[in-house]
Design an enzyme around this catalytic site. Structure first.
Site, mmCIF file in Angstrom:
data_model
loop_
_atom_site.group_PDB
_atom_site.id
_atom_site.type_symbol
_atom_site.label_atom_id
_atom_site.label_comp_id
_atom_site.label_asym_id
_atom_site.label_seq_id
_atom_site.Cartn_x
_atom_site.Cartn_y
_atom_site.Cartn_z
ATOM 1 N N GLY A 8 0.794 -1.232 0.000
ATOM 2 C CA GLY A 8 0.000 0.000 0.000
ATOM 3 C C GLY A 8 0.817 1.268 0.000
ATOM 4 O O GLY A 8 0.379 2.295 0.520
ATOM 5 N N ALA A 10 1.584 3.054 -2.611
ATOM 6 C CA ALA A 10 1.361 3.880 -3.810
ATOM 7 C C ALA A 10 0.755 5.236 -3.472
ATOM 8 O O ALA A 10 1.136 6.252 -4.058
ATOM 9 C CB ALA A 10 0.474 3.130 -4.809
ATOM 10 N N ILE A 13 -1.527 7.243 3.117
ATOM 11 C CA ILE A 13 -0.712 7.002 4.308
ATOM 12 C C ILE A 13 0.535 6.187 3.939
ATOM 13 O O ILE A 13 1.650 6.483 4.387
ATOM 14 C CB ILE A 13 -1.553 6.266 5.378
ATOM 15 N N ASP A 32 2.215 -3.314 -4.265
ATOM 16 C CA ASP A 32 0.910 -2.637 -4.358
ATOM 17 C C ASP A 32 0.261 -3.059 -5.660
ATOM 18 O O ASP A 32 0.927 -3.595 -6.560
ATOM 19 C CB ASP A 32 1.124 -1.104 -4.324
ATOM 20 N N ASP A 41 -1.929 -8.015 -6.516
ATOM 21 C CA ASP A 41 -3.290 -7.785 -6.033
ATOM 22 C C ASP A 41 -3.492 -8.618 -4.770
ATOM 23 O O ASP A 41 -3.590 -9.849 -4.827
ATOM 24 C CB ASP A 41 -4.291 -8.191 -7.124
ATOM 25 N N GLY A 71 -5.133 -1.206 1.940
ATOM 26 C CA GLY A 71 -6.471 -1.382 2.469
ATOM 27 C C GLY A 71 -7.491 -0.722 1.567
ATOM 28 O O GLY A 71 -7.152 0.113 0.733
ATOM 29 N N SER A 112 -4.466 -0.661 11.705
ATOM 30 C CA SER A 112 -5.852 -0.909 12.109
ATOM 31 C C SER A 112 -6.629 0.374 11.838
ATOM 32 O O SER A 112 -6.410 1.036 10.815
ATOM 33 C CB SER A 112 -5.883 -1.345 13.582
ATOM 34 N N TYR A 149 -15.796 -2.918 7.326
ATOM 35 C CA TYR A 149 -14.517 -2.217 7.483
ATOM 36 C C TYR A 149 -14.043 -2.252 8.942
ATOM 37 O O TYR A 149 -12.913 -2.662 9.229
ATOM 38 C CB TYR A 149 -14.649 -0.763 7.007
HETATM 39 P P1 NAD Z 1 -5.384 4.945 0.005
HETATM 40 O O1 NAD Z 1 -6.558 4.503 -0.809
HETATM 41 O O2 NAD Z 1 -4.726 6.232 -0.337
HETATM 42 O O3 NAD Z 1 -4.272 3.816 0.036
HETATM 43 C C1 NAD Z 1 -4.576 2.457 -0.002
HETATM 44 C C2 NAD Z 1 -3.401 1.737 -0.669
HETATM 45 O O4 NAD Z 1 -3.726 0.349 -0.729
HETATM 46 C C3 NAD Z 1 -3.145 2.226 -2.101
HETATM 47 O O5 NAD Z 1 -1.770 2.325 -2.347
HETATM 48 C C4 NAD Z 1 -3.794 1.133 -2.932
HETATM 49 O O6 NAD Z 1 -3.277 1.015 -4.240
HETATM 50 C C5 NAD Z 1 -3.504 -0.109 -2.082
HETATM 51 N N1 NAD Z 1 -4.421 -1.196 -2.396
HETATM 52 C C6 NAD Z 1 -5.779 -1.156 -2.434
HETATM 53 N N2 NAD Z 1 -6.272 -2.338 -2.852
HETATM 54 C C7 NAD Z 1 -5.206 -3.160 -3.079
HETATM 55 C C8 NAD Z 1 -5.069 -4.500 -3.526
HETATM 56 N N3 NAD Z 1 -6.142 -5.242 -3.856
HETATM 57 N N4 NAD Z 1 -3.832 -5.016 -3.622
HETATM 58 C C9 NAD Z 1 -2.730 -4.267 -3.328
HETATM 59 N N5 NAD Z 1 -2.792 -2.994 -2.907
HETATM 60 C C10 NAD Z 1 -4.024 -2.438 -2.787
HETATM 61 O O7 NAD Z 1 -5.925 4.969 1.512
HETATM 62 P P2 NAD Z 1 -5.240 5.408 2.889
HETATM 63 O O8 NAD Z 1 -6.228 6.253 3.559
HETATM 64 O O9 NAD Z 1 -3.843 5.853 2.701
HETATM 65 O O10 NAD Z 1 -5.254 4.006 3.659
HETATM 66 C C11 NAD Z 1 -4.070 3.317 4.052
HETATM 67 C C12 NAD Z 1 -4.423 2.385 5.210
HETATM 68 O O11 NAD Z 1 -4.854 3.159 6.324
HETATM 69 C C13 NAD Z 1 -5.580 1.437 4.882
HETATM 70 O O12 NAD Z 1 -5.319 0.174 5.447
HETATM 71 C C14 NAD Z 1 -6.754 2.101 5.556
HETATM 72 O O13 NAD Z 1 -7.782 1.195 5.866
HETATM 73 C C15 NAD Z 1 -6.096 2.680 6.793
HETATM 74 N N6 NAD Z 1 -6.842 3.747 7.444
HETATM 75 C C16 NAD Z 1 -7.100 4.903 6.791
HETATM 76 C C17 NAD Z 1 -7.822 5.912 7.448
HETATM 77 C C18 NAD Z 1 -8.135 7.219 6.785
HETATM 78 O O14 NAD Z 1 -8.900 8.013 7.369
HETATM 79 N N7 NAD Z 1 -7.606 7.525 5.623
HETATM 80 C C19 NAD Z 1 -8.261 5.722 8.771
HETATM 81 C C20 NAD Z 1 -7.968 4.500 9.390
HETATM 82 C C21 NAD Z 1 -7.256 3.531 8.736
#
Ligand code: NAD
Length: 253
Positions: A8, A10, A13, A32, A41, A71, A112, A149
């Site tokens: 993740g 890309a 976070i 990713d 994937d 995620g 988490s 989720y």
């Molecule tokens: P984001 O969508 O920017 O990043 C998600 C990353 O996961 C991306 O790089 C995406 O390409 C990768 N990904 C998605 N599906 C995939 C797959 N099938 N195979 C491989 N890679 C895959 O979102 P984010 O907000 O940066 O989230 C990062 C983590 O933080 C996640 O686990 C998310 O659940 C968690 N999180 C985010 C928040 C928030 O408010 N943004 C809050 C709590 C937890």
């Protein structure tokens, strides 16, 4: 300097964690579904194995840490992606890399969420913890995205706690952060939507420190937890949420 691998990296976070670690001089191998060293994937068994194999080859036997950040959010067209990526894409990778991490006495960080304690479907969480992927994927069809989720993120935290001794016995520290609302591509779409935009803005306004989280807030916590400065922190779920969890559940911890 350390060699880390992560999923993740890309966007959002994960991208901030990758950039912070690289800025500090570390090597970071990213798996990713897009824009990564290893394209994989994580929603299916083959992709997870490809990520494990790719990381194992790229790190050449030295893996000082692993961050499972990939995620998907509540609003996905296919709800099965929520358990498949968030839970199995985390636990199977950590297990698949465990031997390598043990040989370098590495550190693991899981992601988490501060929504994890609000999970409402205990049967779903139990199916995840039992590693019954087929049953969990079938079950998720009957529940809403929020329950899926938060359940996937509660299961990640509980899996980490259940396995802490197994990893620590091998010299591997494992922790999780529970981010609060953080502005990333994941949240941007909902924030801008007509249906949920106002509710999200109200939710953001209720964060005690007075602002939403930024990816860099999570990267700073991640960088500390992975480092030797955190060498006695093990099995912890650290809320990085501007005080939201404490405000909403003051007497439960
Ligand atoms: P984001 O969508 O920017 O990043 C998600 C990353 O996961 C991306 O790089 C995406 O390409 C990768 N990904 C998605 N599906 C995939 C797959 N099938 N195979 C491989 N890679 C895959 O979102 P984010 O907000 O940066 O989230 C990062 C983590 O933080 C996640 O686990 C998310 O659940 C968690 N999180 C985010 C928040 C928030 O408010 N943004 C809050 C709590 C937890």
């Amino acid at each position: 300097m350390a060699t880390y691998a992560m999923t993740g990296g890309a966007t959002g976070i994960g991208a901030a964690i990758k950039e912070t670690l690289r800025k500090d001089g570390h090597t970071v191998i990213v798996a990713d579904i897009k824009d990564a060293d290893i394209i994989a994937d994580l929603s299916n068994e083959e992709g997870r194995q490809a990520a494990i194999d790719g990381i194992s080859t790229a790190c050449a036997g030295k893996l000082d840490g692993f961050i499972a950040c990939a995620g998907v959010a509540t609003h996905v067209p296919n709800k099965q992606l929520i358990p498949a990526v968030n839970y199995f894409g985390t636990t199977e990778l950590v297990d698949g890399l465990a031997e390598l991490l043990a040989s370098s006495k590495g550190s693991v960080l899981l992601i988490s969420s501060n929504s994890a304690p609000m999970s409402t479907d205990s049967a779903f969480v139990e199916l995840l913890l039992d590693a019954d992927e087929n049953a969990a994927l079938a079950h998720v069809e009957g529940i809403d995205g929020q329950a899926a989720y938060s359940g996937s993120k509660q299961a990640v935290a509980r899996w980490m706690r259940r396995n802490v001794n197994r990893f620590a016995q091998q010299g591997v520290r494992i922790n999780a952060i529970a981010p609060g609302y953080t502005q990333t591509p994941m949240t941007q779409a909902v924030e801008e939507s007509e249906e949920y935009g106002q509710a999200i803005r109200d939710f953001m306004a209720s964060i005690p420190v007075g602002r939403p989280g930024q990816p860099e807030d999570m990267a700073n916590a991640a960088s500390f937890l992975l480092s030797n400065a955190a060498s006695f922190i093990c099995g912890s779920v650290i809320f990085v949420d501007g005080g939201h969890d404490a405000m909403l559940r003051p007497d439960q911890f």
